[in-house]
Write a protein that holds these residues in place. Structure first.
Motif, short mmCIF file in Angstrom:
data_model
loop_
_atom_site.label_atom_id
_atom_site.label_comp_id
_atom_site.label_asym_id
_atom_site.label_seq_id
_atom_site.Cartn_x
_atom_site.Cartn_y
_atom_site.Cartn_z
N CYS A 41 0.63 -1.51 0.15
CA CYS A 41 0.01 0.28 -0.11
C CYS A 41 0.79 1.30 -0.11
N LYS A 42 2.33 1.19 0.92
CA LYS A 42 2.78 2.30 1.16
C LYS A 42 3.37 2.33 -0.22
N GLU A 43 3.60 1.68 -1.56
CA GLU A 43 4.45 2.10 -2.30
C GLU A 43 3.52 2.18 -3.06
N ALA A 44 2.05 1.80 -3.86
CA ALA A 44 1.01 2.60 -4.18
C ALA A 44 0.86 4.11 -4.20
N GLU A 45 0.48 4.19 -2.82
CA GLU A 45 0.39 5.90 -2.36
C GLU A 45 1.36 7.02 -3.30
N ARG A 46 2.26 5.70 -3.13
CA ARG A 46 3.81 6.25 -3.29
C ARG A 46 3.56 6.82 -5.18
N MET A 47 2.48 6.64 -5.68
CA MET A 47 2.69 6.27 -7.23
C MET A 47 0.51 7.23 -6.72
N GLY A 48 0.30 7.38 -6.41
CA GLY A 48 -0.59 8.04 -6.28
C GLY A 48 -2.28 7.28 -5.82
N LEU A 49 -1.97 5.80 -5.90
CA LEU A 49 -3.21 4.91 -5.85
C LEU A 49 -3.48 4.74 -4.24
N SER A 50 -4.60 4.68 -4.52
CA SER A 50 -5.31 3.91 -3.30
C SER A 50 -6.04 3.06 -3.27
N VAL A 51 -5.51 2.23 -1.88
CA VAL A 51 -5.95 1.03 -2.55
C VAL A 51 -5.67 0.80 -0.52
N SER A 52 -7.02 -0.64 -0.11
CA SER A 52 -6.59 -0.73 1.44
C SER A 52 -5.79 -2.01 1.82
N PRO A 53 -5.07 -1.68 3.00
CA PRO A 53 -4.20 -2.48 3.05
C PRO A 53 -4.69 -4.20 4.09
N VAL A 54 -6.05 -4.33 3.77
CA VAL A 54 -6.48 -5.63 4.15
C VAL A 54 -6.97 -6.22 3.08
N ILE A 56 -5.69 -5.46 -0.14
CA ILE A 56 -4.60 -5.75 -1.00
C ILE A 56 -3.09 -7.16 0.09
N GLU A 57 -3.79 -7.44 0.82
CA GLU A 57 -2.96 -8.87 2.11
C GLU A 57 -3.64 -9.67 1.69
N ALA A 58 -4.86 -10.03 1.18
CA ALA A 58 -5.46 -10.90 0.34
C ALA A 58 -5.41 -11.59 -0.28
N ALA A 59 -5.34 -10.38 -1.48
CA ALA A 59 -5.14 -10.60 -2.34
C ALA A 59 -3.34 -11.36 -2.67
N PHE A 60 -2.65 -11.11 -2.22
CA PHE A 60 -0.82 -11.04 -1.78
C PHE A 60 -1.53 -12.74 -1.47
N ARG A 91 2.06 -7.84 -9.39
CA ARG A 91 0.71 -7.71 -10.61
C ARG A 91 -0.46 -8.34 -10.82
N ASP A 92 -0.49 -9.57 -10.15
CA ASP A 92 -1.29 -10.14 -9.75
C ASP A 92 -1.98 -9.98 -8.72
N THR A 93 -1.02 -9.47 -7.20
CA THR A 93 -1.59 -9.23 -6.68
C THR A 93 -2.98 -7.23 -6.90
N PHE A 94 -2.19 -6.15 -6.85
CA PHE A 94 -2.64 -5.40 -8.05
C PHE A 94 -3.25 -5.57 -8.74
N PHE A 95 -3.54 -6.67 -9.36
CA PHE A 95 -4.98 -6.65 -10.61
C PHE A 95 -6.29 -7.09 -9.51
N GLN A 96 -6.18 -8.07 -8.82
CA GLN A 96 -7.23 -7.99 -7.82
C GLN A 96 -7.39 -7.16 -7.71
N CYS A 97 -7.18 -5.83 -7.28
CA CYS A 97 -8.03 -4.90 -6.57
C CYS A 97 -7.88 -3.74 -8.14
N ARG A 98 -8.21 -4.08 -8.91
CA ARG A 98 -9.03 -3.49 -10.03
C ARG A 98 -8.03 -2.29 -10.10
#
Length: 251
Positions: A41-54, A56-60, A91-98
């Motif tokens: 999530c921290k890396e996604a936020e650096r790139m201007g994305l908003s995702v939920s840690p929970v 992301i964890e499940a998707a990972f 890629r699979d992790t974030f793809f699951q998170c749209r």
């Protein structure tokens, strides 16, 4: 007669003087400092994305299980390597998170792969350094046998642990992973001594404890949370217990 002879031989082998200690690394000597979900999530936020840690964890965990099953040991036998394998997982992790833009997914994967070489992403257990120093003071040489990719050397370096080890064997570079006996055979070749003169310390009941013992190595299970029923002489609640466990195996 056969059983008596076997027991006698086993006892004799157990008395071989200890010369080497092999170590697992992740969740034995160090651990990921914060959850994967938080770090992704921290890396996604650096790139201007908003995702939920929970989320992301499940998707990972889903992506990790899928890729581990389809491409075991970083897909080495299928033409992949550690870096390409982790790229698929991220890629699979974030793809699951749209998040589906290919360039964005590749950038996230690239950044996260390198982020995990940084010391701030890892926490060395407080009993690790003392245990390693105790092994050295007993005159024991040390090596690493880890189901990890080739970033492990850099991670151990930035965490201040690399100098303790004479060699590292990662499953990516070995082309085989614990619990396969082959990775331990490679380690024994580097040690240059019989299995009975080698100990192995790790936190995984099958990959570390059972697998090392299956080839005649003195396997010790680091069981920080008291999850497993193993003989007391084989079990460590903390690495602080290791020197006394090893002492009677050393000349």
């Amino acid at each position: 007669m056969y059983h008596r002879h076997y027991n006698y031989c086993a006892t004799s082998v157990m008395r071989a003087p200890l010369r080497w200690v092999l170590w697992d690394v992740k969740d034995t000597l160090l651990k990921v400092r914060s959850s994967v979900g938080e770090q992704y999530c921290k890396e996604a936020e650096r790139m201007g994305l908003s995702v939920s840690p929970v989320e992301i964890e499940a998707a990972f965990h889903k992506a990790y299980r899928h890729n581990s099953s389809r491409y075991p040991n970083y897909g080495i036998t299928q033409g992949l390597d550690g870096r390409s394998w982790w790229t698929c997982v991220v890629r699979d992790t974030f793809f699951q998170c749209r998040i589906q833009d290919p360039a964005l997914l590749n950038k996230l994967a690239h950044n996260l792969y390198h982020n995990f070489c940084n010391a701030e992403n890892w926490e060395v257990f407080p009993d690790s350094e003392g245990a390693l120093e105790s092994c050295s003071s007993l005159g024991l040489k040390m090596g690493v046998v880890s189901n990890f990719d080739k970033r492990l050397e850099e991670i151990l370096h930035v965490c201040g642990l690399l100098s303790h080890f004479s060699f590292l064997i990662t499953s990516e570079e070995a082309g085989t992973a614990k619990p396969s006996p082959n990775i331990f055979d490679q380690a024994l070749q580097k040690c240059g001594v019989p299995a009975a003169s080698v100990a192995h310390i790790g936190d995984h009941y099958v990959n570390d404890y059972l697998a090392s013992r299956s080839v005649g190595i003195h396997g010790f299970l680091l069981d920080r949370h008291n999850k497993h029923d193993v003989p007391p002489a084989h079990r460590l609640c903390s690495l602080e217990e290791l020197p006394s466990q090893l002492q009677h195996h050393v000349d």
